[in-house]
Write an enzyme that holds these catalytic residues in place. Structure first.
Site, PDB file in Angstrom:
ATOM      1  CG  HIS A   1      -3.683  -1.099  -6.212  1.00 29.84           C
ATOM      2  ND1 HIS A   1      -3.489   0.399  -5.357  1.00 29.84           N
ATOM      3  CD2 HIS A   1      -3.685  -1.481  -6.086  1.00 29.84           C
ATOM      4  CE1 HIS A   1      -4.245  -0.802  -4.097  1.00 29.84           C
ATOM      5  NE2 HIS A   1      -4.167  -2.053  -4.792  1.00 29.84           N
TER       6      HIS A   1
ATOM      7  CD  GLU B   1      -2.840   3.240  -5.755  1.00 28.13           C
ATOM      8  OE1 GLU B   1      -4.380   2.936  -5.502  1.00 28.13           O
ATOM      9  OE2 GLU B   1      -2.657   2.477  -4.603  1.00 28.13           O
TER      10      GLU B   1
ATOM     11  NE  ARG C   1      -3.997  -1.498   0.327  1.00 20.24           N
ATOM     12  CZ  ARG C   1      -4.373  -2.632  -0.096  1.00 20.24           C
ATOM     13  NH1 ARG C   1      -3.442  -2.832  -1.408  1.00 20.24           N
ATOM     14  NH2 ARG C   1      -5.445  -3.283  -0.338  1.00 20.24           N
TER      15      ARG C   1
HETATM   16  P1  NAP Z   1      -0.928 -11.579   4.917  1.00 18.28           P
HETATM   17  O1  NAP Z   1      -0.447 -13.447   4.127  1.00 18.28           O
HETATM   18  O2  NAP Z   1      -1.211 -11.513   6.168  1.00 18.28           O
HETATM   19  O3  NAP Z   1       0.795 -11.460   4.357  1.00 18.28           O
HETATM   20  C1  NAP Z   1       1.515 -10.137   5.613  1.00 18.28           C
HETATM   21  C2  NAP Z   1       2.740 -10.489   5.997  1.00 18.28           C
HETATM   22  O4  NAP Z   1       3.036  -9.122   6.615  1.00 18.28           O
HETATM   23  C3  NAP Z   1       2.509 -11.509   7.602  1.00 18.28           C
HETATM   24  O5  NAP Z   1       3.535 -12.415   7.495  1.00 18.28           O
HETATM   25  C4  NAP Z   1       2.614 -10.869   8.945  1.00 18.28           C
HETATM   26  O6  NAP Z   1       3.300 -11.582   9.352  1.00 18.28           O
HETATM   27  C5  NAP Z   1       3.557  -9.362   8.134  1.00 18.28           C
HETATM   28  N1  NAP Z   1       3.142  -7.978   8.858  1.00 18.28           N
HETATM   29  C6  NAP Z   1       1.984  -7.560   9.720  1.00 18.28           C
HETATM   30  N2  NAP Z   1       2.476  -6.586   9.599  1.00 18.28           N
HETATM   31  C7  NAP Z   1       3.862  -6.610  10.188  1.00 18.28           C
HETATM   32  C8  NAP Z   1       5.040  -5.719  10.536  1.00 18.28           C
HETATM   33  N3  NAP Z   1       4.526  -4.605  11.387  1.00 18.28           N
HETATM   34  N4  NAP Z   1       5.781  -5.924  10.830  1.00 18.28           N
HETATM   35  C9  NAP Z   1       6.269  -7.299  10.368  1.00 18.28           C
HETATM   36  N5  NAP Z   1       6.083  -8.351   9.906  1.00 18.28           N
HETATM   37  C10 NAP Z   1       3.956  -7.438   9.487  1.00 18.28           C
HETATM   38  O7  NAP Z   1      -1.219 -10.866   3.677  1.00 18.28           O
HETATM   39  P2  NAP Z   1      -0.862 -11.360   1.901  1.00 18.28           P
HETATM   40  O8  NAP Z   1      -1.945 -11.680   1.193  1.00 18.28           O
HETATM   41  O9  NAP Z   1       0.212 -11.340   1.707  1.00 18.28           O
HETATM   42  O10 NAP Z   1      -1.324  -9.785   1.626  1.00 18.28           O
HETATM   43  C11 NAP Z   1      -0.058  -8.602   1.908  1.00 18.28           C
HETATM   44  C12 NAP Z   1      -0.853  -7.320   1.234  1.00 18.28           C
HETATM   45  O11 NAP Z   1      -0.740  -7.060   0.194  1.00 18.28           O
HETATM   46  C13 NAP Z   1      -1.975  -6.537   1.997  1.00 18.28           C
HETATM   47  O12 NAP Z   1      -2.252  -6.307   2.967  1.00 18.28           O
HETATM   48  C14 NAP Z   1      -2.308  -5.569   0.547  1.00 18.28           C
HETATM   49  O13 NAP Z   1      -2.495  -4.499   1.163  1.00 18.28           O
HETATM   50  C15 NAP Z   1      -0.957  -5.901  -0.645  1.00 18.28           C
HETATM   51  N6  NAP Z   1      -1.754  -6.267  -1.365  1.00 18.28           N
HETATM   52  C16 NAP Z   1      -1.114  -5.523  -2.694  1.00 18.28           C
HETATM   53  C17 NAP Z   1      -2.327  -5.991  -3.834  1.00 18.28           C
HETATM   54  C18 NAP Z   1      -1.696  -5.372  -5.259  1.00 18.28           C
HETATM   55  O14 NAP Z   1      -2.920  -5.249  -5.634  1.00 18.28           O
HETATM   56  N7  NAP Z   1      -0.206  -4.175  -5.439  1.00 18.28           N
HETATM   57  C19 NAP Z   1      -2.489  -7.244  -4.183  1.00 18.28           C
HETATM   58  C20 NAP Z   1      -2.907  -8.025  -2.944  1.00 18.28           C
HETATM   59  C21 NAP Z   1      -2.236  -7.410  -1.911  1.00 18.28           C
HETATM   60  P3  NAP Z   1       2.520 -12.157  10.935  1.00 18.28           P
HETATM   61  O15 NAP Z   1       2.437 -13.579   9.913  1.00 18.28           O
HETATM   62  O16 NAP Z   1       3.447 -12.836  12.189  1.00 18.28           O
HETATM   63  O17 NAP Z   1       1.395 -12.214  10.783  1.00 18.28           O
END
Ligand code: NAP
Length: 323
Positions: free
Chosen positions: A287, A268, A239
Site C-alpha cells: 500500500h 493489511e 482498496r
Molecule cells: P475520485 O477523484 O473521487 O475518483 C473516483 C471515481 O470513481 C469518480 O470518477 C467516481 O465517479 C467513480 N465512482 C465512484 N463510485 C462509483 C461506482 N459505484 N461506479 C462507477 N464509478 C464510481 O478519487 P481519486 O482521488 O481518483 O481516488 C480514487 C481512489 O483511489 C480512492 O478512493 C482510494 O481508495 C484510492 N487511492 C489509493 C491509493 C494507494 O495508496 N493505493 C492512493 C490514493 C488513492 P463520479 O465522478 O461520478 O463521482
C-alpha cells in the site's frame, strides 16, 4: 485562550507540527511504525477536539460517541472507507481527506505496477538475486507488451485520469468505466466509455482505481475475472475490498487471467504466506500508492491546514461531503 487539542494517531515529523504549534495543542501516538491500539485511541479521543488519523484507524460510531468534543477528523488519505462519514455528519463532526496532492504520485505508482506486472520486473530481480542467471535465452523472462495494448480504467476520477495520461504517452488506447461520463477525458485523451462488462471483455490491462463503497465492494469477483481476456493483467491501486481475493487467486492460478499487480489488500498487512503472495504472476506492494516523501509531507500539511481552518472558524479546505 486554551488551544484545541488535536490527537495524532501516529508519530509524524516534528517539522510538520512546528508551524501549527501556536494554534494547536498536539498529542500523539509516539510510534512511527505501529498503529495506535484501539483502547488507547478510545481513551485519547475523550479529551480531543480534533483528530488526525490514518487509514489504519477505524473511525466508527463507537469511537465518535466516545469523543464528545471532536469537531473535525482529518484523514491522511483521499479514500475514507475507514470512516463512518454518515455517523460523523449526524454528529456535526467535519471529515476531511487529502485529494489532489497525491494524484500524480499514485498514478506514477499505478503505472509502475502495470509495467512491473507486464514485464515481470520483480520476478526478474528475484531471478538474479537467487543466482539463477546462468545463460541468456530468447524467451528468458519474456513478458507482455504495454505499448499498443488497451488499458481499461475502472473509476475515471482524479487518479484514473492521471493514469490515462500516462497510458496515452505509451500509445495505449484508453477505455474507461465510471458512474458518470467524463467528457474531458473523452475529448483530451481519446478515452472511450464502456459498460463494466464490455471493459472487462476488451481491455488488456484492467486498472482499478475506484473508491471502496457498498456498491463497489467485491465488484472484481469470479464473474468479473471470467469475463476478462486470458491474457489480461489486473492492477489494483484502490482498496483491497473491491476485490474478491479468493476469486482472484483462482483466476491467476488457473490462468483465467494472466497476471496481477496489487498495492492494496482486503487485510493489511497481508500475510507473507497468503496464497496470492506466493504466485509468480503477481506483484505485491505494501500500500505505497502515495508514498513519496514529497507527497506524504503535502498530505500531512493538508491535514494540518484543514484542522487549523476548522478551529479558526473557516471552512475546511477539502471536506468529505457524502458518506
Ligand atoms: P475520485 O477523484 O473521487 O475518483 C473516483 C471515481 O470513481 C469518480 O470518477 C467516481 O465517479 C467513480 N465512482 C465512484 N463510485 C462509483 C461506482 N459505484 N461506479 C462507477 N464509478 C464510481 O478519487 P481519486 O482521488 O481518483 O481516488 C480514487 C481512489 O483511489 C480512492 O478512493 C482510494 O481508495 C484510492 N487511492 C489509493 C491509493 C494507494 O495508496 N493505493 C492512493 C490514493 C488513492 P463520479 O465522478 O461520478 O463521482
Amino acid at each position: 485562550m486554551k488551544k484545541p487539542i488535536v490527537y495524532i494517531t501516529r508519530k509524524i515529523p516534528n517539522e510538520i507540527l512546528v508551524p501549527y504549534q501556536d494554534s494547536l495543542d498536539f498529542r500523539m501516538w509516539e510510534d512511527e511504525e505501529t498503529p495506535v491500539p484501539r483502547d488507547v485511541l478510545l481513551e485519547e479521543v475523550k479529551e480531543a477536539d480534533g483528530l488526525l488519523c490514518l487509514l489504519t484507524e477505524k473511525i466508527d460510531r463507537e469511537l465518535l460517541e466516545n469523543a464528545p468534543q471532536v469537531k473535525v477528523v482529518a484523514n491522511m488519505a483521499v479514500g475514507y472507507d475507514n470512516i463512518d462519514v454518515g455517523a460523523a455528519l449526524e454528529k456535526n463532526v467535519i471529515v476531511t481527506n487529502t485529494p489532489d496532492v497525491l494524484t500524480e504520485t499514485t498514478a506514477d505508482l499505478a503505472f509502475s505496477l502495470l509495467t512491473a506486472a507486464a514485464r515481470r520486473i520483480a520476478e526478474a530481480n528475484d531471478y538474479i538475486r537467487a543466482g539463477k542467471w546462468d545463460h541468456w535465452s530468447p524467451y528468458l523472462l519474456a513478458g507482455s507488451d504495454i505499448h499498443g495494448k488497451k488499458v481499461g480504467i475502472v473509476g475515471m476520477g482524479r487518479i484514473g485520469e492521471s493514469i490515462a495520461k500516462r497510458a496515452k504517452g505509451f500509445g495505449m488506447p484508453i477505455l474507461y468505466h465510471n458512474r458518470s461520463r467524463k467528457p474531458s477525458a473523452e475529448k483530451d485523451l481519446g478515452a472511450t466509455y464502456k459498460e463494466f462488462d464490455e471493459l472487462l471483455r476488451e481491455a488488456d490491462f484492467v486498472v482499478s482505481v475506484i473508491p471502496l463503497t457498498p456498491e463497489t465492494r467485491r465488484m472484481f469477483n469470479k464473474d468479473a475475472f471470467r469475463k476478462m481476456k486470458t491474457s489480461a493483467i489486473f492492477i489494483n491501486v484502490s482498496r483491497g475490498g473491491v476485490v474478491d481475493e479468493k476469486a482472484l487467486y483462482h483466476a491467476l492460478n488457473e490462468n483465467t487471467i494472466h497476471a496481477a499487480g496489487l498495492d492494496v489488500f482486503e487485510e493489511e498487512p497481508i500475510d507473507a504466506n497468503h496464497p496470492l503472495v506466493k504466485l509468480d504472476n503477481v506483484v505485491c506492494l505494501p500500500h505505497i500508492g502515495s508514498a513519496s516523501v514529497e507527497t506524504r509531507t503535502k498530505m500531512l500539511k493538508l491535514c494540518m491546514d484543514n484542522l487549523l481552518a476548522v478551529f479558526s472558524g473557516e471552512s475546511p479546505i477539502t471536506p468529505v461531503k457524502n458518506p
